[in-house]
Scaffold this active site. Structure first.
Site, PDB file in Angstrom:
ATOM      1  N   GLN A 245      -6.243  -1.216   2.294  1.00 37.06           N
ATOM      2  CA  GLN A 245      -5.572  -1.008   3.574  1.00 37.06           C
ATOM      3  C   GLN A 245      -6.331   0.053   4.370  1.00 37.06           C
ATOM      4  O   GLN A 245      -6.607   1.141   3.868  1.00 37.06           O
ATOM      5  CB  GLN A 245      -4.122  -0.534   3.422  1.00 37.06           C
ATOM      6  CG  GLN A 245      -3.463  -0.474   4.814  1.00 37.06           C
ATOM      7  CD  GLN A 245      -2.074   0.119   4.834  1.00 37.06           C
ATOM      8  OE1 GLN A 245      -1.884   1.258   4.436  1.00 37.06           O
ATOM      9  NE2 GLN A 245      -1.112  -0.651   5.308  1.00 37.06           N
TER      10      GLN A 245
ATOM     11  N   LYS B 188       0.205  -4.857   8.716  1.00 39.25           N
ATOM     12  CA  LYS B 188       1.516  -4.449   8.209  1.00 39.25           C
ATOM     13  C   LYS B 188       2.153  -3.506   9.224  1.00 39.25           C
ATOM     14  O   LYS B 188       1.547  -2.506   9.611  1.00 39.25           O
ATOM     15  CB  LYS B 188       1.372  -3.755   6.854  1.00 39.25           C
ATOM     16  CG  LYS B 188       2.675  -3.269   6.261  1.00 39.25           C
ATOM     17  CD  LYS B 188       2.475  -2.907   4.797  1.00 39.25           C
ATOM     18  CE  LYS B 188       3.700  -2.277   4.185  1.00 39.25           C
ATOM     19  NZ  LYS B 188       3.878  -0.878   4.631  1.00 39.25           N
TER      20      LYS B 188
ATOM     21  N   ARG C 162       8.620   0.666  -3.155  1.00 40.90           N
ATOM     22  CA  ARG C 162       9.274   1.648  -4.018  1.00 40.90           C
ATOM     23  C   ARG C 162       9.869   1.048  -5.280  1.00 40.90           C
ATOM     24  O   ARG C 162      10.005   1.734  -6.291  1.00 40.90           O
ATOM     25  CB  ARG C 162      10.353   2.377  -3.205  1.00 40.90           C
ATOM     26  CG  ARG C 162       9.775   3.230  -2.081  1.00 40.90           C
ATOM     27  CD  ARG C 162      10.846   3.630  -1.094  1.00 40.90           C
ATOM     28  NE  ARG C 162      11.422   2.436  -0.476  1.00 40.90           N
ATOM     29  CZ  ARG C 162      12.548   2.420   0.225  1.00 40.90           C
ATOM     30  NH1 ARG C 162      13.228   3.538   0.383  1.00 40.90           N
ATOM     31  NH2 ARG C 162      12.992   1.296   0.753  1.00 40.90           N
TER      32      ARG C 162
ATOM     33  N   PRO D 128       0.855  -1.192   0.000  1.00 44.12           N
ATOM     34  CA  PRO D 128       0.000   0.000   0.000  1.00 44.12           C
ATOM     35  C   PRO D 128       0.885   1.235   0.000  1.00 44.12           C
ATOM     36  O   PRO D 128       1.836   1.316   0.781  1.00 44.12           O
ATOM     37  CB  PRO D 128      -0.776  -0.120   1.328  1.00 44.12           C
ATOM     38  CG  PRO D 128       0.024  -1.059   2.174  1.00 44.12           C
ATOM     39  CD  PRO D 128       0.775  -1.958   1.246  1.00 44.12           C
ATOM     40  N   MET D 129       0.606   2.180  -0.911  1.00 48.34           N
ATOM     41  CA  MET D 129       1.380   3.429  -0.938  1.00 48.34           C
ATOM     42  C   MET D 129       0.416   4.586  -1.169  1.00 48.34           C
ATOM     43  O   MET D 129      -0.216   4.680  -2.236  1.00 48.34           O
ATOM     44  CB  MET D 129       2.464   3.377  -2.032  1.00 48.34           C
ATOM     45  CG  MET D 129       3.636   2.473  -1.664  1.00 48.34           C
ATOM     46  SD  MET D 129       4.973   2.535  -2.855  1.00 48.34           S
ATOM     47  CE  MET D 129       4.389   1.390  -4.111  1.00 48.34           C
ATOM     48  N   ALA D 130       0.329   5.440  -0.150  1.00 49.72           N
ATOM     49  CA  ALA D 130      -0.576   6.586  -0.216  1.00 49.72           C
ATOM     50  C   ALA D 130      -0.208   7.457  -1.413  1.00 49.72           C
ATOM     51  O   ALA D 130       0.960   7.738  -1.649  1.00 49.72           O
ATOM     52  CB  ALA D 130      -0.474   7.389   1.076  1.00 49.72           C
TER      53      ALA D 130
ATOM     54  N   CYS E 232       2.754   3.529   9.929  1.00 53.66           N
ATOM     55  CA  CYS E 232       2.937   4.873   9.366  1.00 53.66           C
ATOM     56  C   CYS E 232       3.858   5.715  10.266  1.00 53.66           C
ATOM     57  O   CYS E 232       3.608   5.848  11.461  1.00 53.66           O
ATOM     58  CB  CYS E 232       1.583   5.561   9.212  1.00 53.66           C
ATOM     59  SG  CYS E 232       1.751   7.248   8.648  1.00 53.66           S
TER      60      CYS E 232
ATOM     61  N   ASN F  57       9.109  -7.246   3.819  1.00 56.65           N
ATOM     62  CA  ASN F  57       9.038  -5.991   3.078  1.00 56.65           C
ATOM     63  C   ASN F  57      10.265  -5.127   3.366  1.00 56.65           C
ATOM     64  O   ASN F  57      10.693  -5.017   4.509  1.00 56.65           O
ATOM     65  CB  ASN F  57       7.749  -5.251   3.481  1.00 56.65           C
ATOM     66  CG  ASN F  57       7.643  -3.844   2.894  1.00 56.65           C
ATOM     67  OD1 ASN F  57       7.350  -2.891   3.600  1.00 56.65           O
ATOM     68  ND2 ASN F  57       7.884  -3.709   1.605  1.00 56.65           N
TER      69      ASN F  57
HETATM   70  C1  LIG Z   1       5.001   7.031  -1.494  1.00 53.40           C
HETATM   71  C2  LIG Z   1       4.848   5.999  -0.395  1.00 53.40           C
HETATM   72  C3  LIG Z   1       3.643   5.913   0.269  1.00 53.40           C
HETATM   73  C4  LIG Z   1       3.477   4.947   1.270  1.00 53.40           C
HETATM   74  N1  LIG Z   1       2.244   4.811   1.871  1.00 53.40           N
HETATM   75  C5  LIG Z   1       2.030   3.783   2.720  1.00 53.40           C
HETATM   76  C6  LIG Z   1       0.726   3.517   3.215  1.00 53.40           C
HETATM   77  O1  LIG Z   1      -0.239   4.207   2.912  1.00 53.40           O
HETATM   78  N2  LIG Z   1       0.570   2.442   4.053  1.00 53.40           N
HETATM   79  C7  LIG Z   1       1.636   1.648   4.426  1.00 53.40           C
HETATM   80  O2  LIG Z   1       1.442   0.686   5.187  1.00 53.40           O
HETATM   81  N3  LIG Z   1       2.873   1.899   3.966  1.00 53.40           N
HETATM   82  C8  LIG Z   1       3.084   2.913   3.114  1.00 53.40           C
HETATM   83  N4  LIG Z   1       4.326   3.098   2.580  1.00 53.40           N
HETATM   84  C9  LIG Z   1       5.412   2.164   2.926  1.00 53.40           C
HETATM   85  C10 LIG Z   1       5.464   1.015   1.928  1.00 53.40           C
HETATM   86  O3  LIG Z   1       4.260   0.279   1.926  1.00 53.40           O
HETATM   87  C11 LIG Z   1       6.643   0.067   2.244  1.00 53.40           C
HETATM   88  O4  LIG Z   1       6.429  -0.505   3.513  1.00 53.40           O
HETATM   89  C12 LIG Z   1       7.985   0.780   2.262  1.00 53.40           C
HETATM   90  O5  LIG Z   1       8.109   1.625   1.138  1.00 53.40           O
HETATM   91  C13 LIG Z   1       9.140  -0.231   2.293  1.00 53.40           C
HETATM   92  O6  LIG Z   1       9.098  -1.108   1.225  1.00 53.40           O
HETATM   93  P1  LIG Z   1      10.004  -0.884  -0.101  1.00 53.40           P
HETATM   94  O7  LIG Z   1      11.423  -0.864   0.336  1.00 53.40           O
HETATM   95  O8  LIG Z   1       9.643  -2.046  -0.987  1.00 53.40           O
HETATM   96  O9  LIG Z   1       9.595   0.435  -0.651  1.00 53.40           O
HETATM   97  C14 LIG Z   1       4.542   4.074   1.614  1.00 53.40           C
HETATM   98  C15 LIG Z   1       5.761   4.207   0.950  1.00 53.40           C
HETATM   99  C16 LIG Z   1       5.925   5.149  -0.042  1.00 53.40           C
HETATM  100  C17 LIG Z   1       7.237   5.229  -0.761  1.00 53.40           C
END
Ligand SMILES: Cc1cc2nc3c(=O)[nH]c(=O)nc-3n(C[C@H](O)[C@H](O)[C@H](O)COP(=O)(O)O)c2cc1C
Length: 370
Positions: free
Chosen positions: A72, A142, A229, A18-20, A102, A204
């Site tokens: 989420q 998560k 990412r 999930p990514m906001a 978060c 993750n």
């Molecule tokens: C732009 C952005 C928005 C994110 N929004 C959320 C979110 O809404 N909920 C959440 O649990 N994690 C959020 N994350 C964290 C990611 O879900 C993930 O846990 C984190 O980026 C680490 O994983 P990665 O190394 O594969 O990026 C966000 C990350 C990014 C970069």
């Protein structure tokens, strides 16, 4: 190697994090067109959903062909989380994830997000309330490792989640203090996998290319991976992951012409989903830098793309790029998206001295986070 999250088979065992502001219906559709797995929505505030916030309602929109619908939810109060779960179940979702990681100071200052698992009784009540309201729909959690290295909560929180009926636990292997800095600590994922016996563990953090996912599974024994990412500006990562998990050769990175084609497609999917071209193209601006990461496209072009206001302008700019350009060797692993941190975590007064307090914190469910 299929991953089972309650009744859901996730094969390959890959989850879009999930990514906001990113994993809306349009981006999920684009990612889905490349592979298979589970594609989670942006974070949706439970309270705002229940209060019929218009913008929030739009965040639980799904494309008609989105067969597996995953949302989420973010909440700090068992009552609102339960009510929100009932709403999304009524909308026909197949999977619900609970945000417990978060790092935004707006929420941790009030005891929400990554601060919540430290209050393990409350955290367990929230998960239990969600599971009970969800019925047959699986609920996952998560989280991060903890507040900081002195306050690691992930093992205790995983037990609380498991006891409350969660169908899987996912660990972003960083503390809240770390934000996105340093390397994710995959050894914590391995420790969690040893600790949790009844439900799958999802790893993750720092999967930038398909081989990283296989490496994380092999090193940690986790049951599946959550990719954030690494797929920003690279939705074809889901094709690469499907190939890697099936033992097929992974294709090389696309030439710039193909990248431009996907950018144009992504922007159009956003226009279709949002229904307002100007708004959608402005929303797409943040993706342009991610798509061009590593490609020699020039600073001036990057600036212009990041200011595009219409599809025609975007198409015109993309048409000026040389389609034959290749991604330079080694650029596949270039990071994209958030990289900031570390940063001290702001918590409510005496938060760590009142860990058994079951009372929901006030105000934290109104502070949205990203
Ligand atoms: C732009 C952005 C928005 C994110 N929004 C959320 C979110 O809404 N909920 C959440 O649990 N994690 C959020 N994350 C964290 C990611 O879900 C993930 O846990 C984190 O980026 C680490 O994983 P990665 O190394 O594969 O990026 C966000 C990350 C990014 C970069």
């Amino acid at each position: 190697m299929a991953l089972k999250i309650g009744p859901l088979a996730v094969d390959p065992p890959v989850v879009l994090a999930p990514m906001a502001g990113v994993t809306n219906a349009a981006f999920r559709r684009l990612c889905r067109s490349y592979g298979a797995g589970l594609y989670v929505s942006e974070m949706v505030s439970a309270r705002a959903l229940c209060e019929n916030n218009e913008r929030t309602a739009g965040m639980v929109a799904f494309a008609p062909d989105e067969e597996v619908r995953s949302v989420q939810l973010y909440g700090v109060d068992p009552y609102w989380v339960s009510e929100a779960v009932k709403r999304v179940v009524d909308l026909g979702v197949h999977h619900i994830d609970l945000n417990s990681g978060c790092p935004s100071p707006k929420v941790t200052r009030r005891g929400g997000g990554g601060a919540l698992p430290a209050h393990h009784v409350l955290f367990g009540s929230i998960v239990r309330a969600a599971v009970q309201a969800a019925g047959a729909v699986p609920v996952t959690v998560k989280m991060r490792k903890g507040i900081d290295d002195d306050n690691l909560t992930y093992l205790e929180a995983a037990t609380a989640a498991e006891d409350a009926g969660a169908a899987a636990v996912a660990l972003h292997a960083r503390t809240v203090e770390q934000l996105y800095s340093g390397r994710a600590d995959w050894s914590a994922i391995a420790r969690l996998k040893e600790h949790v016996s009844a439900v799958p563990v999802l790893g993750n953090g720092d999967i930038w290319a398909a081989p990283d996912a296989l490496q994380m599974m092999a090193e940690t024994g986790c049951d599946g991976v959550v990719v954030g990412r690494g797929c920003l500006g690279k939705p074809w990562l889901f094709r690469d992951l499907a190939d890697a998990f099936a033992g097929r050769p992974v294709q090389g990175p696309p030439r710039l012409g193909e990248v431009c084609r996907v950018m144009a497609q992504h922007a159009r999917l956003l226009v279709e989903a949002i229904g307002d071209e100007g708004f959608a193209v402005r929303d797409f601006r943040k993706h342009t830098g991610w798509y061009l990461t590593g490609y020699p496209a020039g600073g001036e072009m990057r600036r212009k793309l990041a200011m595009a206001g219409s599809l025609a302008e975007l198409d015109d700019l993309l048409g000026q790029l040389d389609p034959t350009v290749e991604l330079p060797a080694g650029a596949e692993h270039l990071p994209r998206g958030h990289l900031q941190g570390p940063r001290p975590v702001t918590l409510p007064d005496r938060w760590m001295q009142t860990r058994d307090d079951p009372t929901p914190p006030t105000g934290a469910d109104r502070a949205f986070c990203g």
